[in-house]
Motif scaffolding. Structure first.
Motif, PDB file in Angstrom:
ATOM      1  N   ILE A 262      -2.038  -2.795   1.240  1.00  0.00           N
ATOM      2  CA  ILE A 262      -1.938  -1.493   1.596  1.00  0.00           C
ATOM      3  C   ILE A 262      -1.157  -1.050   2.362  1.00  0.00           C
ATOM      4  O   ILE A 262       0.400  -0.452   2.619  1.00  0.00           O
ATOM      5  CB  ILE A 262      -3.615  -1.056   2.496  1.00  0.00           C
ATOM      6  CG1 ILE A 262      -4.639  -1.233   2.127  1.00  0.00           C
ATOM      7  CG2 ILE A 262      -2.835   0.487   3.443  1.00  0.00           C
ATOM      8  CD1 ILE A 262      -5.169  -1.102   2.369  1.00  0.00           C
TER       9      ILE A 262
ATOM     10  N   GLY B  24       2.565  -1.402   0.406  1.00  0.00           N
ATOM     11  CA  GLY B  24       2.375  -0.411  -0.876  1.00  0.00           C
ATOM     12  C   GLY B  24       1.383  -0.855  -1.788  1.00  0.00           C
ATOM     13  O   GLY B  24       1.584  -0.108  -3.447  1.00  0.00           O
ATOM     14  N   ASP B  25       0.928  -2.701  -1.916  1.00  0.00           N
ATOM     15  CA  ASP B  25       0.388  -3.239  -3.751  1.00  0.00           C
ATOM     16  C   ASP B  25      -1.061  -2.575  -3.288  1.00  0.00           C
ATOM     17  O   ASP B  25      -1.397  -2.717  -4.883  1.00  0.00           O
ATOM     18  CB  ASP B  25       0.560  -4.111  -3.145  1.00  0.00           C
ATOM     19  CG  ASP B  25       2.055  -4.740  -3.484  1.00  0.00           C
ATOM     20  OD1 ASP B  25       2.546  -4.167  -4.500  1.00  0.00           O
ATOM     21  OD2 ASP B  25       2.235  -5.859  -3.093  1.00  0.00           O
ATOM     22  N   LEU B  26      -1.339  -1.699  -2.483  1.00  0.00           N
ATOM     23  CA  LEU B  26      -2.864  -1.174  -2.961  1.00  0.00           C
ATOM     24  C   LEU B  26      -3.169   0.498  -2.133  1.00  0.00           C
ATOM     25  O   LEU B  26      -2.825   0.350  -0.801  1.00  0.00           O
ATOM     26  CB  LEU B  26      -3.986  -2.204  -1.790  1.00  0.00           C
ATOM     27  CG  LEU B  26      -5.104  -1.821  -2.021  1.00  0.00           C
ATOM     28  CD1 LEU B  26      -6.425  -1.341  -3.881  1.00  0.00           C
ATOM     29  CD2 LEU B  26      -5.801  -3.007  -1.451  1.00  0.00           C
ATOM     30  N   LEU B  27      -3.990   1.407  -2.596  1.00  0.00           N
ATOM     31  CA  LEU B  27      -3.957   2.416  -1.948  1.00  0.00           C
ATOM     32  C   LEU B  27      -5.306   1.905  -1.482  1.00  0.00           C
ATOM     33  O   LEU B  27      -6.055   1.936  -1.234  1.00  0.00           O
ATOM     34  CB  LEU B  27      -4.178   3.273  -3.104  1.00  0.00           C
ATOM     35  CG  LEU B  27      -2.847   3.569  -3.804  1.00  0.00           C
ATOM     36  CD1 LEU B  27      -3.235   4.936  -4.852  1.00  0.00           C
ATOM     37  CD2 LEU B  27      -1.588   3.821  -3.136  1.00  0.00           C
TER      38      LEU B  27
ATOM     39  N   THR C 182       3.930   9.061  -5.757  1.00  0.00           N
ATOM     40  CA  THR C 182       3.430   8.226  -6.205  1.00  0.00           C
ATOM     41  C   THR C 182       3.607   6.706  -7.068  1.00  0.00           C
ATOM     42  O   THR C 182       3.404   6.896  -8.052  1.00  0.00           O
ATOM     43  CB  THR C 182       2.040   8.312  -5.165  1.00  0.00           C
ATOM     44  OG1 THR C 182       1.799   9.258  -4.856  1.00  0.00           O
ATOM     45  CG2 THR C 182       1.371   6.765  -4.845  1.00  0.00           C
TER      46      THR C 182
ATOM     47  N   PRO D  81       0.006   1.664  -7.599  1.00  0.00           N
ATOM     48  CA  PRO D  81      -0.002   0.298  -6.872  1.00  0.00           C
ATOM     49  C   PRO D  81      -0.230  -1.066  -8.253  1.00  0.00           C
ATOM     50  O   PRO D  81      -1.109  -0.530  -9.549  1.00  0.00           O
ATOM     51  CB  PRO D  81      -0.705   0.592  -5.845  1.00  0.00           C
ATOM     52  CG  PRO D  81      -1.551   1.197  -6.524  1.00  0.00           C
ATOM     53  CD  PRO D  81      -0.704   2.753  -7.871  1.00  0.00           C
ATOM     54  N   ASP D  82       0.027  -2.192  -7.835  1.00  0.00           N
ATOM     55  CA  ASP D  82      -0.652  -3.090  -8.571  1.00  0.00           C
ATOM     56  C   ASP D  82      -1.655  -3.887  -8.101  1.00  0.00           C
ATOM     57  O   ASP D  82      -1.980  -3.941  -9.509  1.00  0.00           O
ATOM     58  CB  ASP D  82       0.112  -4.604  -7.711  1.00  0.00           C
ATOM     59  CG  ASP D  82       1.490  -4.713  -7.932  1.00  0.00           C
ATOM     60  OD1 ASP D  82       2.285  -4.008  -8.638  1.00  0.00           O
ATOM     61  OD2 ASP D  82       2.391  -5.487  -6.861  1.00  0.00           O
TER      62      ASP D  82
ATOM     63  N   GLN E  50      -5.767  -2.502  -7.269  1.00  0.00           N
ATOM     64  CA  GLN E  50      -6.662  -1.722  -6.851  1.00  0.00           C
ATOM     65  C   GLN E  50      -8.453  -1.577  -5.739  1.00  0.00           C
ATOM     66  O   GLN E  50      -8.695  -3.416  -6.286  1.00  0.00           O
ATOM     67  CB  GLN E  50      -7.291  -0.253  -7.763  1.00  0.00           C
ATOM     68  CG  GLN E  50      -8.143  -0.456  -9.166  1.00  0.00           C
ATOM     69  CD  GLN E  50      -7.867  -0.098 -10.079  1.00  0.00           C
ATOM     70  OE1 GLN E  50      -7.953   1.106 -10.190  1.00  0.00           O
ATOM     71  NE2 GLN E  50      -9.010  -0.532 -10.983  1.00  0.00           N
TER      72      GLN E  50
END
Length: 109
Positions: free
Chosen positions: A19, A22-25, A36, A39-40, A42
């Motif tokens: 998170i 920035g790889d996971l919301l 936005t 992301p890589d 989820q």
């Protein structure tokens, strides 16, 4: 895409790292298309299993058959659509996966 993560082997610390990078919301995080970055990874809920396809949980209602997991987000292709959903559902397949001995059709009037 970053390192591949096993579906269920994600600690809370690893989620926080993803998170923050920035790889996971986060849950309920705003997503503005075009602003936005995709992301890589989820968050998802899944009924998980072992290598042989057997569920990796005990009693569904005691152990919690569905688990929060982190999965990769594929880059959409030219004819693909990427959806950002804030919903969940339980359907016949979910119910069957966590309670295979129950025939839901038998309960219909």
């Amino acid at each position: 895409m970053n390192e591949e993560l096993p579906l269920t082997d994600v600690t809370d610390e690893k989620k926080r790292e993803l998170i923050e990078s920035g790889d996971l919301l986060e849950h309920d995080a705003p997503f503005q298309p075009g602003e936005t970055p995709i992301p890589d990874y989820q968050l998802a809920w899944a009924v998980t299993g072992d290598e042989d396809g057997n569920p990796d949980h005990g009693e569904p209602f005691e152990d919690g058959a569905e688990k929060e997991v982190v999965i990769s987000v594929e880059e959409p292709g030219p004819n693909d659509a990427l959806l950002y959903m804030l919903t969940s559902e339980v359907n016949y397949n979910d119910a069957w996966a966590i309670t295979p001995c129950v025939d839901l059709r038998a309960t219909r009037p």
